[in-house]
Design a protein around this motif. Structure first.
Motif, PDB file in Angstrom:
ATOM      1  N   SER A   6      -7.753   8.515   2.854  1.00  0.00           N
ATOM      2  CA  SER A   6      -9.014   8.045   3.406  1.00  0.00           C
ATOM      3  C   SER A   6      -8.970   6.540   3.589  1.00  0.00           C
ATOM      4  O   SER A   6      -8.153   5.845   2.966  1.00  0.00           O
ATOM      5  N   VAL A   7      -9.887   6.037   4.419  1.00  0.00           N
ATOM      6  CA  VAL A   7     -10.052   4.593   4.570  1.00  0.00           C
ATOM      7  C   VAL A   7     -11.529   4.252   4.419  1.00  0.00           C
ATOM      8  O   VAL A   7     -12.399   4.999   4.874  1.00  0.00           O
ATOM      9  N   LEU A  64      -2.662   4.946   7.318  1.00  0.00           N
ATOM     10  CA  LEU A  64      -2.588   6.337   6.871  1.00  0.00           C
ATOM     11  C   LEU A  64      -1.148   6.811   6.701  1.00  0.00           C
ATOM     12  O   LEU A  64      -0.883   7.722   5.919  1.00  0.00           O
ATOM     13  N   ALA A  65      -0.217   6.178   7.406  1.00  0.00           N
ATOM     14  CA  ALA A  65       1.194   6.525   7.218  1.00  0.00           C
ATOM     15  C   ALA A  65       1.677   6.163   5.815  1.00  0.00           C
ATOM     16  O   ALA A  65       2.714   6.652   5.362  1.00  0.00           O
ATOM     17  N   LEU A  72       0.835  -1.201   0.000  1.00  0.00           N
ATOM     18  CA  LEU A  72       0.000   0.000   0.000  1.00  0.00           C
ATOM     19  C   LEU A  72       0.869   1.250   0.000  1.00  0.00           C
ATOM     20  O   LEU A  72       0.593   2.214  -0.728  1.00  0.00           O
ATOM     21  N   GLN A  73       1.921   1.244   0.797  1.00  0.00           N
ATOM     22  CA  GLN A  73       2.822   2.397   0.848  1.00  0.00           C
ATOM     23  C   GLN A  73       3.499   2.626  -0.508  1.00  0.00           C
ATOM     24  O   GLN A  73       3.625   3.774  -0.969  1.00  0.00           O
ATOM     25  N   ALA A  74       3.906   1.543  -1.161  1.00  0.00           N
ATOM     26  CA  ALA A  74       4.546   1.684  -2.475  1.00  0.00           C
ATOM     27  C   ALA A  74       3.563   2.226  -3.500  1.00  0.00           C
ATOM     28  O   ALA A  74       3.907   3.097  -4.304  1.00  0.00           O
ATOM     29  N   TYR A  75       2.324   1.718  -3.484  1.00  0.00           N
ATOM     30  CA  TYR A  75       1.310   2.205  -4.414  1.00  0.00           C
ATOM     31  C   TYR A  75       1.038   3.692  -4.187  1.00  0.00           C
ATOM     32  O   TYR A  75       0.983   4.490  -5.124  1.00  0.00           O
ATOM     33  N   GLN A 125      -3.063  13.627  10.928  1.00  0.00           N
ATOM     34  CA  GLN A 125      -2.170  14.688  11.378  1.00  0.00           C
ATOM     35  C   GLN A 125      -0.778  14.138  11.647  1.00  0.00           C
ATOM     36  O   GLN A 125       0.230  14.732  11.248  1.00  0.00           O
ATOM     37  N   ASP A 126      -0.719  12.979  12.305  1.00  0.00           N
ATOM     38  CA  ASP A 126       0.578  12.365  12.586  1.00  0.00           C
ATOM     39  C   ASP A 126       1.281  11.969  11.299  1.00  0.00           C
ATOM     40  O   ASP A 126       2.494  12.186  11.144  1.00  0.00           O
ATOM     41  N   ALA A 127       0.521  11.391  10.355  1.00  0.00           N
ATOM     42  CA  ALA A 127       1.120  10.955   9.087  1.00  0.00           C
ATOM     43  C   ALA A 127       1.635  12.149   8.305  1.00  0.00           C
ATOM     44  O   ALA A 127       2.692  12.090   7.679  1.00  0.00           O
TER      45      ALA A 127
END
Length: 315
Positions: free
Chosen positions: A277-278, A271-272, A240-243, A306-308
């Motif tokens: 959205s989820v 979210l990171a 997911l992060q790579a996409y 906010q953290d992400a």
């Protein structure tokens, strides 16, 4: 013991470089489709990392294009430039679907107009009616009731699959799967001004979604889900992060929605990745107190975003 040929050596190096990121890997395939050495090595490495054949092909092409563009066939980093995948190229901006907010907030998929009404009253910002029936009149009545339920609220409502009825009933948006897009003339949807969301399950489907320039792209399933049979294995947070990183680098990034088995406790890691959205189903609909779960989800979503945002590198 004989030394491996250069292509096999490169494939093994790529596999070793990225194995810790994407998890357990299998042995390298013994061969690859015909093509340049970089393409073949990358294809073999990606297949060993568990990517399905057509996603391995997209990645291998991107590796080869980058090598040609930069003159560096020895670049071992994961490809993440849209131009190397052909994303956003040769598209007519006039054919893009109406835009959505980059962050659609909590997105709940529900099976009935009754649930849509309840969720709209709970303050869920984005909803999808996924009503299953083979009776056109029943579908129309459910779509009409769902649209009526969100009038006067701030909820954005997408209709799953039933795009013709959605147009006729004046819906705000529709959501389609990859199988729904095959051979579909999208002209009526564009002409009606509807927003379009598209499901994707990997690189190849993201590239196909980009060709129709939707309003948002959904990515999943991130985690295992029992709600529907999936053609592909759960993607996991690393993919997911790579996409998301790839898609966020586009000149005009699409809003990105993660979906599939997402519980509230997993929001920070999801979210990171860079999605805005989820989308959830069971996490809210099966909760003992759906209103309390919606409130807790929205608080957690805001905090996690906010953290992400604070942690995310600029892309």
């Amino acid at each position: 013991m004989p030394h491996p040929d250069p292509q096999t050596a490169l494939a093994q190096t790529l596999l070793n470089t990225h194995q810790s990121r994407f998890g357990l890997a299998s042995d390298l395939p013994s061969d690859a489709p015909s093509g340049p050495e970089t393409y073949q090595a990358a294809w073999r490495a990606c297949r060993a990392l568990g990517f399905i054949e057509r996603d391995a092909h997209c990645l291998a092409q991107a590796w080869q294009h980058r090598a040609q563009r930069t003159g560096r066939a020895d670049d071992l980093s994961w490809p993440e430039q849209p131009e190397d995948f052909g994303l956003g190229q040769g598209l007519d901006p006039a054919l893009a679907f109406a835009p959505c907010p980059q962050a659609l907030g909590l997105y709940v998929v529900a099976p009935s107009a009754e649930w849509i009404a309840r969720l709209a009253r709970m303050g869920v910002p984005t909803l999808q009616l996924r009503f299953k029936s083979d009776q056109p009149q029943a579908i129309r009545q459910e779509v009409r009731a769902a649209l009526q339920a969100v009038r006067g609220t701030e909820a954005r409502l997408f209709i799953n699959d039933h795009w013709q009825i959605a147009i006729e009933e004046g819906a705000w948006g529709v959501h389609l799967g990859q199988e729904d897009l095959e051979g579909l003339d999208l002209t009526p949807l564009r002409a009606a001004g509807l927003r379009l969301g598209v499901s994707t399950h990997g690189y190849a489907e993201m590239l196909l979604a980009d060709r129709v320039q939707p309003s948002y792209i959904a990515m999943g399933a991130v985690f295992p889900t029992t709600l529907k049979a999936m053609a592909t294995a759960p993607q996991g947070v690393a993919r997911l992060q790579a996409y998301a990183q790839l898609m966020r680098r586009m000149a005009q990034p699409y809003p990105l929605v993660a979906i599939g088995g997402i519980e509230r406790s997993r929001l920070p890691e999801v979210l990171a990745s860079g999605v805005g959205s989820v989308a959830v189903v069971r996490a809210v609909l099966a909760a003992a107190d759906p209103q309390a779960e919606v409130d807790a989800f929205q608080d957690a979503l805001q905090n996690a975003l906010q953290d992400a945002s604070c942690r995310s590198p600029r892309v």
